[in-house]
Structure formats: structure tokens, C-alpha cells
Design an enzyme around this catalytic site. Structure first.
Site, PDB file in Angstrom:
ATOM      1  N   LYS A 192     -47.685   9.438  17.459  1.00  0.00           N
ATOM      2  CA  LYS A 192     -48.966   9.948  16.951  1.00  0.00           C
ATOM      3  C   LYS A 192     -50.037   9.601  17.984  1.00  0.00           C
ATOM      4  O   LYS A 192     -50.513   8.470  18.042  1.00  0.00           O
ATOM      5  CB  LYS A 192     -49.264   9.292  15.599  1.00  0.00           C
ATOM      6  N   GLY A 245     -54.106  -0.483  19.571  1.00  0.00           N
ATOM      7  CA  GLY A 245     -55.423  -0.050  19.110  1.00  0.00           C
ATOM      8  C   GLY A 245     -56.233  -1.242  18.641  1.00  0.00           C
ATOM      9  O   GLY A 245     -56.014  -2.367  19.094  1.00  0.00           O
ATOM     10  N   SER A 246     -57.162  -0.990  17.724  1.00  0.00           N
ATOM     11  CA  SER A 246     -58.074  -2.045  17.292  1.00  0.00           C
ATOM     12  C   SER A 246     -57.379  -3.015  16.338  1.00  0.00           C
ATOM     13  O   SER A 246     -56.422  -2.641  15.649  1.00  0.00           O
ATOM     14  CB  SER A 246     -59.280  -1.425  16.579  1.00  0.00           C
ATOM     15  N   GLY A 250     -54.826  -2.463  13.211  1.00  0.00           N
ATOM     16  CA  GLY A 250     -53.601  -3.266  13.232  1.00  0.00           C
ATOM     17  C   GLY A 250     -53.360  -3.936  11.882  1.00  0.00           C
ATOM     18  O   GLY A 250     -52.235  -3.959  11.371  1.00  0.00           O
ATOM     19  N   GLU A 267     -50.271  -4.306  19.784  1.00  0.00           N
ATOM     20  CA  GLU A 267     -51.016  -4.650  20.994  1.00  0.00           C
ATOM     21  C   GLU A 267     -52.463  -4.296  20.691  1.00  0.00           C
ATOM     22  O   GLU A 267     -52.831  -3.124  20.667  1.00  0.00           O
ATOM     23  CB  GLU A 267     -50.437  -3.857  22.170  1.00  0.00           C
ATOM     24  N   CYS A 301     -58.102  -3.015  26.812  1.00  0.00           N
ATOM     25  CA  CYS A 301     -57.967  -4.087  25.821  1.00  0.00           C
ATOM     26  C   CYS A 301     -58.074  -5.471  26.449  1.00  0.00           C
ATOM     27  O   CYS A 301     -58.595  -6.392  25.840  1.00  0.00           O
ATOM     28  CB  CYS A 301     -56.652  -3.932  25.091  1.00  0.00           C
ATOM     29  N   GLU A 402     -65.265  -7.305  20.360  1.00  0.00           N
ATOM     30  CA  GLU A 402     -64.827  -6.384  21.396  1.00  0.00           C
ATOM     31  C   GLU A 402     -65.784  -5.189  21.432  1.00  0.00           C
ATOM     32  O   GLU A 402     -65.985  -4.511  20.432  1.00  0.00           O
ATOM     33  CB  GLU A 402     -63.399  -5.897  21.095  1.00  0.00           C
TER      34      GLU A 402
END
Ligand code: NAI
Ligand code: MG
Length: 499
Positions: A192, A245-246, A250, A267, A301, A402
Site C-alpha cells: 500500500k 511512517g509516523s 505505527g 520503522e 526519519c 518530529e
């Protein structure tokens, strides 16, 4: 070879005006709903394509195709050597079409061609590495202590159907980083892509079909996170989710995984410390620490966004970093002179400019950038000037959250133990850096920092053979390295009574 786009003529051969479809079971199909969404170029706002808006029903179809390929198709009977040959064939096609794929990344998410073309070795290296690993999967024979004659060994088996959910900050590398290990281990996959930048995955899908990878082994469902992504994460017939992703998303994925207790690797984001000692080679540290944040417009990241600088060089060093930032050429990624492209989306622009205001309100002092760029052509895209905040304190939001933009927080420190402690004062633990000529200092810091990667006198070095991943809220599981394959394998113990 097809002429590649330029700033003056940004037309890409993949953008033929036809709506882009989903790859399910080896066929290109529309979303069950018939709906599409638009993707556009963040440097100019130009419309690029209509893309199928996949949702739960499409995820169901893709997972069914992946399950069938895993259990019944030719894939399930292939020997490691045959899987290796297919990965190498895909690698050849990716190499032949590399510039086209890289340019698609540039057009769809903004990264400059110096960066996307520069990733060639990384992308090819990953494909070759996974091809090598595919013939290198083995269990162990284990000496046990049971009485009598009973022999034990382990088998390594593919986990099954993998759902891969990827972000937009490096579409081509992200696709290969998920598809590569799935193919190497004999899994099948439903990918996706991120809604912000779905095109490269779809072009890669065409090459996957062309390479002769059997139907249903790789399925690609474009669509939104809250719908298609969520359906994949909670699917009862998906054995593993590999997510990048964020950390917010997650956490949702972990919750969704409880449906069938599927395996997960995450990750996630970071707020990585990059530590510059006064004894460092500053001519190396200035560009290294600067690009450790500004590269890809800060949308990495592991960016070293908390720049700790030893107090006696703090003013000089931060001014040199600010100067480096001011001189970077920000612009349309298709211009070969561009070093820093736009942010990916209006949403990301809002997020980053919000943090610019927050930093000022908290009392940090912008000594470079600090604003959106809006003059001339900049007005059409999502551009932010490389920004250096000085006088940042550890407890400010800009030092803890972040930002995912070209925003660096410069923070003074006095000694080694102190900076290790303060470097670790974050919920994250992904990247970290240390610049010094003193090898024992480098070791002490490398050991003391709680992060998945420590870069000494460099930043952001990556290699397919070296594991990458997080501590703490930067996630778990490793990508790259032999550890990566374990994420896609189950271990089975076999006992044989021999007498
Ligand atoms: P995100 O984590 O929401 O999106 C990443 C992927 O997850 C996309 O494919 C998205 O469609 C999917 N997704 C979103 N919600 C989902 C859900 N409920 N279930 C399943 N899949 C879902 O990140 P987003 O919104 O693109 O960016 C927001 C922030 O996240 C950024 O500002 C940055 O701080 C961070 N981020 C970190 C990345 C990294 O590499 N660690 C990459 C992208 C974003
Ligand atoms: Mg999102």
C-alpha cells in the site's frame, strides 16, 4: 531511451493521461468502487494522474490473490535459485529504467534529481543483496540433551502474506525495501503506497509483471491510510505487516494487529541527536551535520535534527551551518542544480510552518531561514527555506517532536556524559551522530546513545548489508542486513526420534 522530463517540459512517459489502476493477482484493475484520487507535483501544483482509490474490498481481493499465490501458485513450489533469478531479472529491468523511476519519484514527491538519481547504487544494491540472500536461507541442527537418540533441527519458512505500508519520502527505495525481502524469503505481498506519492510503485509494478514474477506474488493497492491501509493492518489473513511512517500510525497498526496477532515490524520517526565536539574536523562536520537535516527537505526519519554543539565552538559552528543552509539551492527537483526540493504536500507545509511559529514562540532564534518561500515560482509549490534555530532548549517542542522539514535545532553542551544523557532525552531512538577526532570519545558516545544507528564523522550512511531500525518509539525490527530476513521468516523446530 525515452527523453526524461525537464523543468521546461515536465512530461513523463508514465503520465499518459489514463487513470492508474491497482495490481491484483497479476492484472491491472480499477478499484471496486470505481473511485480515483489525484496526485500532483509538489513543486508546481501540476496535476499528474488519477489513481485508483483502493479500499477494503480491494485489499480483500489483493490478500486473497496473495494467499493463493503463496499456497497454490508456482511461487509456492519455486526453489531459492528460481526466486533469485526472478529478483535479478527485476533488478535488470529496474536498472534499465532507473532514470525513469527516479524521475517519477522527483515529480511525485519533490526530491531533487541529484538525490533520486544518486540513490541508484542503493536501489540496485538492495535488489542484488536480496537476490543473494534468497539462496542463503538456512536453519540449524541443534544438539539436544534428551535421553536416547532424538535429533533436532530448525527450518526457516516464509511467514506468508505480508502487508507493506510505506510512506512518501522515498517511494522507490521504500518499495524495494519491502518487496525485496518478501521475494527473497518466498513470501507474497500486498503493498500500500502512500497516497501522497503512489506513482513510482505502480511503474515498478509494471516491471514486476514484465520480470515474470508470478501473478499474485506482488500486489499493489493504492489508496488512503485510514481506509486501504487500515483494512490491510487489521486483515485476518495477513501474516505480517511491515510498516514505515509516523509513530502515531505505527501505534494504530499495533492495535489493528490484535485481530489475528499478526507479526509486525515498525520503522518509525525520530528526533535524532547529532553531536559535534570541538576537536572534530569542522570542515567535514559543517556540511555533514547540515545535510544530515536538510537532505530531502528534512523528510528523513533518521535526520539529525537535534544538533548538539560543544559550547566553545557553538557560535562559530552554528553560524557556519546557518551559512551552509542559506546557500543551498532550493527549487524544482527537475532542475539538476536544485539541492533541496519542496515539501511533499500542503499538509506537510502547514505542519512545518506551524513548527516554525512554535519555535519562535518558545524563544528559539532563527539564524537561517525560518519561513516558507513564496516569491515567483516558489508560490506554486510547498517550499520552506533551510532553517537553523539557535538557543534551543531540550524541553522545547521543536527539540522533542518530529518536524519532518528542513529545520535544525542547535543546542550547546559542555561534556561527554552530559551530552549522552541529554541526547537520550527523547522518546525516539533511530539515528544519531558524533563528530570528533578522539576515538575513545567516539566509542563512549556510540555505546551510550540509545539509537539503532550511530554515525561517527559521517551521517546517514546506509548499506543493504547493515541493519537499520529503531530503539524506543522509533519502532522495532530491522531492515537491511541478515536481520531483515528474519522479519519475514518463521522458525520451525523438527524433532526426529532415530532409535
Ligand atoms: P503516516 O504514518 O500517516 O503515513 C505513512 C503510511 O501509512 C501511508 O501509506 C499512509 O497511507 C498509511 N496510513 C496512515 N494511516 C493509517 C492507518 N490508520 N492504518 C494503516 N495505514 C495508515 O505519515 P504521514 O501522514 O504521511 O506523515 C505525518 C508525519 O509522519 C510526518 O510529518 C513525519 O513526522 C512522520 N513520517 C515519518 C516517516 C518515516 O520514514 N519514519 C515517513 C513519513 C512520515
Ligand atoms: Mg497520514
Amino acid at each position: 531511451m525515452t527523453a526524461l522530463p525537464t523543468v521546461a517540459n515536465p512530461h513523463h512517459p508514465f503520465l499518459d493521461g489514463k487513470p492508474k489502476k491497482l495490481l491484483i493477482g497479476g492484472r491491472w484493475v480499477e478499484a471496486a468502487s470505481g473511485e480515483t484520487f489525484e496526485t500532483h507535483n509538489p513543486a508546481t501544483g501540476a496535476h499528474l494522474a488519477h489513481v485508483a482509490k483502493g479500499d477494503k474490498e480491494d485489499i480483500d481481493r489483493a490478500v486473497a490473490a496473495a494467499r493463493k499465490a503463496f499456497e497454490e501458485g508456482p511461487w509456492s513450489r519455486m526453489k531459492p535459485y528460481e526466486r533469485q533469478r526472478l529478483i535479478l531479472k527485476l533488478a535488470d529491468l529496474v536498472e534499465r529504467h532507473y532514470e525513469e523511476l527516479a524521475t517519477l519519484d522527483t515529480i511525485d514527491m519533490g526530491a531533487p534529481v541529484v538525490r533520486t538519481f544518486g540513490n541508484r547504487q542503493r536501489v540496485m544494491g538492495m535488489l542484488h543483496y536480496y537476490a543473494g540472500l534468497s539462496i542463503n536461507i538456512h536453519g540449524e541442527t541443534i544438539d539436544n540433551s534428551l535421553p536416547g537418540e532424538i535429533f533436532s533441527y530448525t527450518l526457516k519458512e516464509p511467514v506468508g502474506v505480508v502487508g507493506a505500508i510505506i510512506p512518501w519520502n522515498g517511494p522507490l527505495t521504500a518499495c524495494v525495501w519491502k518487496i525485496g525481502p518478501a521475494l527473497a524469503t518466498g513470501c507474497t505481498i500486498v503493498l500500500k503506497p502512500a497516497e501522497e506519492a503512489p506513482l513510482t510503485a505502480l511503474r515498478l509494478g509494471e516491471l514486476i509483471v514484465e520480470a515474470g514474477i508470478p501473478d499474485g506474488v506482488v500486489n499493489i493497492v493504492t489508496g488512503f491510510g485510514e481506509t486501504a491501509g487500515a483494512a490491510l493492518a487489521e486483515h485476518m489473513d495477513v501474516d505480517k505487516i511491515a510498516f514505515t511512517g509516523s509513530h502515531f500510525t505505527g501505534q494504530k497498526i499495533v492495535h489493528a494487529s490484535t485481530s489475528n496477532l499478526k507479526r509486525i515490524s515498525l520503522e518509525l520517526g525520530g528526533k535524532s541527536p547529532d553531536i559535534v565536539f570541538a576537536d572534530a574536523d569542522l570542515d567535514l562536520a559543517v556540511p555533514g551535520a547540515s545535510m544530515g537535516v536538510f537532505a530531502n527537505s528534512g523528510q528523513i526519519c533518521s535526520a539529525g535534527t537535534r544538533l548538539f554543539v560543544e559550547r566553545r565552538i557553538y557560535d562559530e559552528f552554528t553560524e557556519r551551518v546557518a551559512d551552509f543552509g542559506r546557500k543551498l539551492r532550493v527549487g524544482n527537483g527537475l532542475d539538476p542544480e536544485t539541492q533541496i526540493g519542496p515539501l511533499v504536500s500542503a499538509e506537510q507545509l502547514d505542519r512545518v510552518t506551524d513548527y516554525l511559529s512554535i519555535g519562535r514562540q518558545e524563544g528559539a532564534r532563527p539564524i537561517a531561514g525560518g519561513m516558507q518561500l513564496t516569491d515567483g515560482d516558489y508560490a506554486k509549490g510547498y517550499f520552506v527555506a533551510p532553517t537553523v534555530f539557535a538557543d534551543v532548549r531540550d524541553d522545547m517542542r521543536i527539540a522533542q517532536e518530529e518536524i519532518f522539514g528542513p529545520v535544525l535545532s542547535a543546542i550547546p553542551f559542555d561534556d561527554v556524559e552530559e551530552v549522552i544523557r541529554r541526547g537520550n532525552q527523547t522518546q525516539f531512538g533511530l539515528g544519531s551522530g558524533v563528530w570528533t577526532r578522539d576515538v575513545s570519545k567516539a566509542h563512549r558516545v556510540a555505546k551510550g546513545l540509545r539509537a539503532g544507528s550511530v554515525w561517527v564523522n559521517c551521517y546517514q550512511a546506509m548499506d543493504p548489508a547493515v541493519p537499520f531500525g529503531g530503539y524506543k518509539m522509533s519502532g522495532y525490527g530491522r531492515e537491511s542486513g541478515i536481520q531483515h530476513l528474519e522479519e519475514y521468516l518463521n522458525v520451525k523446530a523438527v524433532w526426529i526420534k532415530t532409535a
